[in-house]
Scaffold this active site. Sequence first.
Site, PDB file in Angstrom:
ATOM      1  N   SER A  20       0.874  -1.383   0.002  1.00 43.08           N
ATOM      2  CA  SER A  20       0.133  -0.112   0.081  1.00 43.08           C
ATOM      3  C   SER A  20       0.862   1.247   0.115  1.00 43.08           C
ATOM      4  O   SER A  20       1.929   1.370   0.711  1.00 43.08           O
ATOM      5  CB  SER A  20      -0.923   0.059   1.208  1.00 43.08           C
ATOM      6  OG  SER A  20      -1.504   1.348   1.317  1.00 43.08           O
ATOM      7  N   THR A  67      -9.056  -1.567   3.375  1.00 43.74           N
ATOM      8  CA  THR A  67      -8.623  -1.836   1.771  1.00 43.74           C
ATOM      9  C   THR A  67      -9.038  -3.361   1.617  1.00 43.74           C
ATOM     10  O   THR A  67      -9.467  -4.103   2.308  1.00 43.74           O
ATOM     11  CB  THR A  67      -7.197  -1.506   1.368  1.00 43.74           C
ATOM     12  OG1 THR A  67      -7.306  -1.875  -0.111  1.00 43.74           O
ATOM     13  CG2 THR A  67      -6.130  -2.501   1.856  1.00 43.74           C
ATOM     14  N   LYS A  71     -13.354  -4.281   2.560  1.00 48.88           N
ATOM     15  CA  LYS A  71     -14.380  -3.292   2.536  1.00 48.88           C
ATOM     16  C   LYS A  71     -15.973  -3.221   2.551  1.00 48.88           C
ATOM     17  O   LYS A  71     -16.394  -2.404   2.999  1.00 48.88           O
ATOM     18  CB  LYS A  71     -14.083  -2.705   0.830  1.00 48.88           C
ATOM     19  CG  LYS A  71     -12.686  -1.836   0.719  1.00 48.88           C
ATOM     20  CD  LYS A  71     -12.786  -1.351  -0.751  1.00 48.88           C
ATOM     21  CE  LYS A  71     -11.651  -0.238  -0.803  1.00 48.88           C
ATOM     22  NZ  LYS A  71     -11.679   0.594  -2.013  1.00 48.88           N
ATOM     23  N   ASP A 107     -14.052   6.962  -1.940  1.00 47.00           N
ATOM     24  CA  ASP A 107     -13.565   6.608  -3.457  1.00 47.00           C
ATOM     25  C   ASP A 107     -14.120   7.506  -4.393  1.00 47.00           C
ATOM     26  O   ASP A 107     -13.493   8.201  -5.311  1.00 47.00           O
ATOM     27  CB  ASP A 107     -13.977   5.044  -3.685  1.00 47.00           C
ATOM     28  CG  ASP A 107     -12.899   4.309  -3.131  1.00 47.00           C
ATOM     29  OD1 ASP A 107     -11.756   4.676  -2.808  1.00 47.00           O
ATOM     30  OD2 ASP A 107     -13.019   2.919  -2.976  1.00 47.00           O
ATOM     31  N   ALA A 136     -15.619  -0.515  -7.084  1.00 48.03           N
ATOM     32  CA  ALA A 136     -15.225   0.754  -7.477  1.00 48.03           C
ATOM     33  C   ALA A 136     -16.212   1.400  -8.430  1.00 48.03           C
ATOM     34  O   ALA A 136     -16.551   2.851  -8.440  1.00 48.03           O
ATOM     35  CB  ALA A 136     -13.961   0.498  -8.102  1.00 48.03           C
TER      36      ALA A 136
HETATM   37  P1  NAD Z   1     -14.405  -5.573  -7.622  1.00 45.12           P
HETATM   38  O1  NAD Z   1     -13.782  -7.142  -7.485  1.00 45.12           O
HETATM   39  O2  NAD Z   1     -15.248  -5.136  -6.567  1.00 45.12           O
HETATM   40  O3  NAD Z   1     -14.888  -5.444  -8.956  1.00 45.12           O
HETATM   41  C1  NAD Z   1     -14.261  -5.837 -10.240  1.00 45.12           C
HETATM   42  C2  NAD Z   1     -15.110  -5.697 -11.434  1.00 45.12           C
HETATM   43  O4  NAD Z   1     -14.284  -5.888 -12.623  1.00 45.12           O
HETATM   44  C3  NAD Z   1     -16.346  -6.671 -11.513  1.00 45.12           C
HETATM   45  O5  NAD Z   1     -17.470  -5.874 -12.211  1.00 45.12           O
HETATM   46  C4  NAD Z   1     -15.786  -7.728 -12.680  1.00 45.12           C
HETATM   47  O6  NAD Z   1     -17.004  -8.436 -13.356  1.00 45.12           O
HETATM   48  C5  NAD Z   1     -15.034  -6.760 -13.552  1.00 45.12           C
HETATM   49  N1  NAD Z   1     -13.710  -7.676 -14.237  1.00 45.12           N
HETATM   50  C6  NAD Z   1     -12.734  -8.157 -13.620  1.00 45.12           C
HETATM   51  N2  NAD Z   1     -12.060  -8.830 -14.461  1.00 45.12           N
HETATM   52  C7  NAD Z   1     -12.538  -8.795 -15.960  1.00 45.12           C
HETATM   53  C8  NAD Z   1     -12.407  -8.995 -17.054  1.00 45.12           C
HETATM   54  N3  NAD Z   1     -11.471  -9.714 -17.465  1.00 45.12           N
HETATM   55  N4  NAD Z   1     -13.208  -8.568 -18.072  1.00 45.12           N
HETATM   56  C9  NAD Z   1     -14.340  -7.749 -17.778  1.00 45.12           C
HETATM   57  N5  NAD Z   1     -14.485  -7.397 -16.517  1.00 45.12           N
HETATM   58  C10 NAD Z   1     -13.713  -7.733 -15.521  1.00 45.12           C
HETATM   59  O7  NAD Z   1     -12.916  -4.805  -7.420  1.00 45.12           O
HETATM   60  P2  NAD Z   1     -12.989  -3.193  -7.309  1.00 45.12           P
HETATM   61  O8  NAD Z   1     -12.660  -2.687  -6.065  1.00 45.12           O
HETATM   62  O9  NAD Z   1     -14.159  -2.360  -7.851  1.00 45.12           O
HETATM   63  O10 NAD Z   1     -11.541  -2.754  -7.981  1.00 45.12           O
HETATM   64  C11 NAD Z   1     -11.526  -2.738  -9.490  1.00 45.12           C
HETATM   65  C12 NAD Z   1     -10.361  -2.031  -9.916  1.00 45.12           C
HETATM   66  O11 NAD Z   1     -10.418  -0.718  -9.687  1.00 45.12           O
HETATM   67  C13 NAD Z   1      -8.959  -2.514  -9.239  1.00 45.12           C
HETATM   68  O12 NAD Z   1      -8.111  -2.473 -10.402  1.00 45.12           O
HETATM   69  C14 NAD Z   1      -8.730  -1.586  -8.215  1.00 45.12           C
HETATM   70  O13 NAD Z   1      -7.380  -1.739  -8.045  1.00 45.12           O
HETATM   71  C15 NAD Z   1      -9.164  -0.161  -8.811  1.00 45.12           C
HETATM   72  N6  NAD Z   1      -9.354   0.770  -7.874  1.00 45.12           N
HETATM   73  C16 NAD Z   1      -8.695   1.960  -7.819  1.00 45.12           C
HETATM   74  C17 NAD Z   1      -8.933   3.167  -7.063  1.00 45.12           C
HETATM   75  C18 NAD Z   1      -8.285   4.237  -7.067  1.00 45.12           C
HETATM   76  O14 NAD Z   1      -8.208   4.981  -6.246  1.00 45.12           O
HETATM   77  N7  NAD Z   1      -7.293   4.471  -8.152  1.00 45.12           N
HETATM   78  C19 NAD Z   1     -10.023   2.770  -6.079  1.00 45.12           C
HETATM   79  C20 NAD Z   1     -10.661   1.556  -6.077  1.00 45.12           C
HETATM   80  C21 NAD Z   1     -10.561   0.672  -6.960  1.00 45.12           C
END
Ligand code: NAD
Length: 286
Positions: A20, A67, A71, A107, A136
């Site tokens: 992190s 994280t 969450k 977020d 997200a």
């Molecule tokens: P999550 O597991 O809750 O959701 C993931 C989503 O991605 C789901 O809808 C899933 O169906 C989809 N997905 C995964 N693999 C896929 C593929 N190959 N093809 C199509 N869809 C696919 O995860 P989350 O917490 O929502 O996080 C998602 C991303 O966002 C991560 O990469 C995370 O690091 C990033 N994120 C970034 C920030 C930031 O501050 N920049 C904050 C939160 C999350």
Amino acid sequence: MKLSGKTRVLGIIGSPVGHSLSPAMQNAAIDELGIEYVYVPFPVEPDYLGQAVEGLRRLGVWGFNVTIPHKSTIIPCLDKISPEAELCGAVNTVCREGESLVGYNTDGIGFLASLREDLHYDPSGSSVLLLGAGGAARGAIAALASAGVARIVIANRTRERGQELLEKFRTVFPAVEFILSSLAAPELAGQLHNADLLVNTTSVGMNGTSFEYLPLSELPDTAKVYDMVYVPAETPLLGEAKGRGLTCANGLGMLAGQGVASFKLWTGLEAPRAVMKRKLLEGLER
Ligand code: NAD
């Protein structure tokens, strides 16, 4: 950093937390303002989440970030959660308020701040295509809808999950037009054609992965592209968008933005955003 008997302890719980960037970012902000806080990582295994939260409560920890993978599962361990956290079904920030531990989700605030700062994008009245329907995505939808977006299209791998999310948000934001799409042609091509902003909320792009089908040539020339992924700094999606001459940004500004909002909740102070963003960049370059 000055530590004394009055130092307030902040931190982050997750599994793993070793990677992190939040400790470096938040401690840089604390140093910059010269306030008596310290921010530390707490690795917490899923089986011990309840005990860990009680421990943090009893130790008088002032506040903490949450994280992956806690969450959503942390919600029953808290005394109260904010309306945004309720809507997203996820908490990323916990504050001590009197005897209570209160959960928030910053977020969405971070996402909006990054859209404005990094893309100079005002969501009001615009049409946004979101890829993904996870945690997200929920934060982004709540933030965009609150900022007056006209239309949100959710394109997700699993249609049922997208549908579920859409129904929940439709009742809360009746003024916004919500549309469900698949990630397959030609439905997606049509939606790209009408988007002012394309947002990747999935983990696709990490480790250089890319979407099987995403014809960016269908986006209008004025469209902007946002990828929540920030490692690598330029995902294949962003590389292609740049190649097409589109304005785009990665998720680093969102990470800084959520940290700025958490800092304000804990300290009541405006966080030094530029210092925090610089620290994140340094951490990624290592
Ligand atoms: P999550 O597991 O809750 O959701 C993931 C989503 O991605 C789901 O809808 C899933 O169906 C989809 N997905 C995964 N693999 C896929 C593929 N190959 N093809 C199509 N869809 C696919 O995860 P989350 O917490 O929502 O996080 C998602 C991303 O966002 C991560 O990469 C995370 O690091 C990033 N994120 C970034 C920030 C930031 O501050 N920049 C904050 C939160 C999350």
